[in-house]
Design a protein around this motif. Sequence first.
Motif, PDB file in Angstrom:
ATOM      1  N   ASN A  33       0.870  -1.337   0.104  1.00  0.00           N
ATOM      2  CA  ASN A  33      -0.093   0.117  -0.002  1.00  0.00           C
ATOM      3  C   ASN A  33       0.837   1.049   0.041  1.00  0.00           C
ATOM      4  O   ASN A  33       1.983   1.167   0.727  1.00  0.00           O
ATOM      5  CB  ASN A  33      -0.983  -0.007   1.100  1.00  0.00           C
ATOM      6  CG  ASN A  33      -1.805  -1.129   1.450  1.00  0.00           C
ATOM      7  OD1 ASN A  33      -2.355  -1.715   0.301  1.00  0.00           O
ATOM      8  ND2 ASN A  33      -2.015  -1.533   2.580  1.00  0.00           N
ATOM      9  N   VAL A  50      -4.043   7.026   0.467  1.00  0.00           N
ATOM     10  CA  VAL A  50      -3.432   5.915   0.220  1.00  0.00           C
ATOM     11  C   VAL A  50      -4.090   5.273  -0.927  1.00  0.00           C
ATOM     12  O   VAL A  50      -5.188   5.407  -1.293  1.00  0.00           O
ATOM     13  CB  VAL A  50      -3.616   5.003   1.505  1.00  0.00           C
ATOM     14  CG1 VAL A  50      -4.958   4.730   1.783  1.00  0.00           C
ATOM     15  CG2 VAL A  50      -2.582   3.722   1.386  1.00  0.00           C
ATOM     16  N   ARG A  51      -3.116   4.464  -1.799  1.00  0.00           N
ATOM     17  CA  ARG A  51      -3.693   4.029  -3.066  1.00  0.00           C
ATOM     18  C   ARG A  51      -3.035   2.583  -2.254  1.00  0.00           C
ATOM     19  O   ARG A  51      -2.050   1.905  -2.398  1.00  0.00           O
ATOM     20  CB  ARG A  51      -2.733   4.235  -4.155  1.00  0.00           C
ATOM     21  CG  ARG A  51      -3.113   3.573  -5.319  1.00  0.00           C
ATOM     22  CD  ARG A  51      -4.608   3.535  -5.734  1.00  0.00           C
ATOM     23  NE  ARG A  51      -4.633   2.855  -7.181  1.00  0.00           N
ATOM     24  CZ  ARG A  51      -4.912   1.506  -7.318  1.00  0.00           C
ATOM     25  NH1 ARG A  51      -5.084   0.535  -6.242  1.00  0.00           N
ATOM     26  NH2 ARG A  51      -5.118   1.090  -8.337  1.00  0.00           N
ATOM     27  N   VAL A  52      -4.399   1.661  -2.134  1.00  0.00           N
ATOM     28  CA  VAL A  52      -4.173   0.294  -1.810  1.00  0.00           C
ATOM     29  C   VAL A  52      -3.551  -0.606  -2.957  1.00  0.00           C
ATOM     30  O   VAL A  52      -3.863  -0.338  -4.058  1.00  0.00           O
ATOM     31  CB  VAL A  52      -5.437  -0.316  -1.182  1.00  0.00           C
ATOM     32  CG1 VAL A  52      -5.175  -1.478  -0.629  1.00  0.00           C
ATOM     33  CG2 VAL A  52      -5.812   0.503  -0.233  1.00  0.00           C
ATOM     34  N   GLY A  56      -7.239  -2.417  -4.522  1.00  0.00           N
ATOM     35  CA  GLY A  56      -7.976  -2.084  -3.253  1.00  0.00           C
ATOM     36  C   GLY A  56      -8.639  -0.566  -3.081  1.00  0.00           C
ATOM     37  O   GLY A  56      -9.032  -0.519  -2.192  1.00  0.00           O
ATOM     38  N   THR A  58      -8.703   3.764  -3.313  1.00  0.00           N
ATOM     39  CA  THR A  58      -8.099   4.762  -2.461  1.00  0.00           C
ATOM     40  C   THR A  58      -8.887   5.290  -1.452  1.00  0.00           C
ATOM     41  O   THR A  58     -10.104   4.854  -1.221  1.00  0.00           O
ATOM     42  CB  THR A  58      -8.085   5.943  -3.628  1.00  0.00           C
ATOM     43  OG1 THR A  58      -9.366   6.204  -3.968  1.00  0.00           O
ATOM     44  CG2 THR A  58      -7.090   5.537  -4.624  1.00  0.00           C
ATOM     45  N   HIS A  59      -8.169   5.852  -0.436  1.00  0.00           N
ATOM     46  CA  HIS A  59      -8.941   6.672   0.724  1.00  0.00           C
ATOM     47  C   HIS A  59      -8.139   7.973   0.966  1.00  0.00           C
ATOM     48  O   HIS A  59      -6.818   8.015   0.691  1.00  0.00           O
ATOM     49  CB  HIS A  59      -8.512   5.541   1.822  1.00  0.00           C
ATOM     50  CG  HIS A  59      -9.270   4.405   1.768  1.00  0.00           C
ATOM     51  ND1 HIS A  59     -10.376   3.912   2.110  1.00  0.00           N
ATOM     52  CD2 HIS A  59      -8.745   3.127   1.356  1.00  0.00           C
ATOM     53  CE1 HIS A  59     -10.786   2.779   1.815  1.00  0.00           C
ATOM     54  NE2 HIS A  59      -9.544   1.969   1.368  1.00  0.00           N
ATOM     55  N   THR A 100       1.780   1.280   4.054  1.00  0.00           N
ATOM     56  CA  THR A 100       0.924   1.740   5.153  1.00  0.00           C
ATOM     57  C   THR A 100      -0.079   0.705   5.326  1.00  0.00           C
ATOM     58  O   THR A 100      -0.829  -0.027   4.582  1.00  0.00           O
ATOM     59  CB  THR A 100       0.263   2.883   4.285  1.00  0.00           C
ATOM     60  OG1 THR A 100       1.252   3.688   3.727  1.00  0.00           O
ATOM     61  CG2 THR A 100      -0.470   3.925   5.170  1.00  0.00           C
ATOM     62  N   GLU A 101      -0.911   0.799   6.478  1.00  0.00           N
ATOM     63  CA  GLU A 101      -1.601  -0.161   7.279  1.00  0.00           C
ATOM     64  C   GLU A 101      -2.679   0.237   7.742  1.00  0.00           C
ATOM     65  O   GLU A 101      -2.487   1.108   8.369  1.00  0.00           O
ATOM     66  CB  GLU A 101      -0.961  -1.204   8.011  1.00  0.00           C
ATOM     67  CG  GLU A 101       0.063  -2.084   7.241  1.00  0.00           C
ATOM     68  CD  GLU A 101      -0.498  -3.093   6.241  1.00  0.00           C
ATOM     69  OE1 GLU A 101      -1.758  -3.373   6.322  1.00  0.00           O
ATOM     70  OE2 GLU A 101       0.079  -3.397   5.197  1.00  0.00           O
ATOM     71  N   TRP A 107      -5.406   5.017   9.007  1.00  0.00           N
ATOM     72  CA  TRP A 107      -4.106   4.399   8.225  1.00  0.00           C
ATOM     73  C   TRP A 107      -2.846   4.958   8.995  1.00  0.00           C
ATOM     74  O   TRP A 107      -2.955   5.916   9.394  1.00  0.00           O
ATOM     75  CB  TRP A 107      -4.162   5.205   6.811  1.00  0.00           C
ATOM     76  CG  TRP A 107      -5.101   4.397   6.029  1.00  0.00           C
ATOM     77  CD1 TRP A 107      -6.595   4.907   5.687  1.00  0.00           C
ATOM     78  CD2 TRP A 107      -5.047   3.277   5.279  1.00  0.00           C
ATOM     79  NE1 TRP A 107      -7.335   3.894   5.171  1.00  0.00           N
ATOM     80  CE2 TRP A 107      -6.454   2.932   4.709  1.00  0.00           C
ATOM     81  CE3 TRP A 107      -4.059   2.328   4.954  1.00  0.00           C
ATOM     82  CZ2 TRP A 107      -6.766   1.951   3.800  1.00  0.00           C
ATOM     83  CZ3 TRP A 107      -4.173   1.278   4.164  1.00  0.00           C
ATOM     84  CH2 TRP A 107      -5.752   1.220   3.783  1.00  0.00           C
TER      85      TRP A 107
END
Length: 123
Positions: A33, A50-52, A56, A58-59, A100-101, A107
């Motif tokens: 991530n 974040v781009r998973v 997954g 984005t957030h 990133t988790e 996050w």
Amino acid sequence: QVQLVESGGGLVQAGGSLRLSCAASGRSIVGYNMAWFRQAPGKEREFVAVRVMGNGGTHYADSVKGRFTISRDNTVNTVYLQMNSLEPEDTAVHYCNADTEPSGGRWYPGNYWGRGTQVIVSS
């Protein structure tokens, strides 16, 4: 190990745009991530976007939703942050982060950081 180098920061007037880039080396970012964080003077570092990995999605932090877009190009091992409608409150050093988790709806940064690129938005 992943090495990250940010670029694209600068001085821009409110309402303007910048595109940040984060070039990775040492390892493919496919399995990570990838995110952007930022730190304004006198404030703690905060999550931006974040781009998973894979599909997954984005957030984004609420403060940048609708204005910023994170993307990644795994073929060139690079992550981008397109920033539009910039505001003086966006003034900060922007950092790229790998691995990133998520936890508890937030996050958290992974162990890999770039040195950052300065963004200054004048009013």
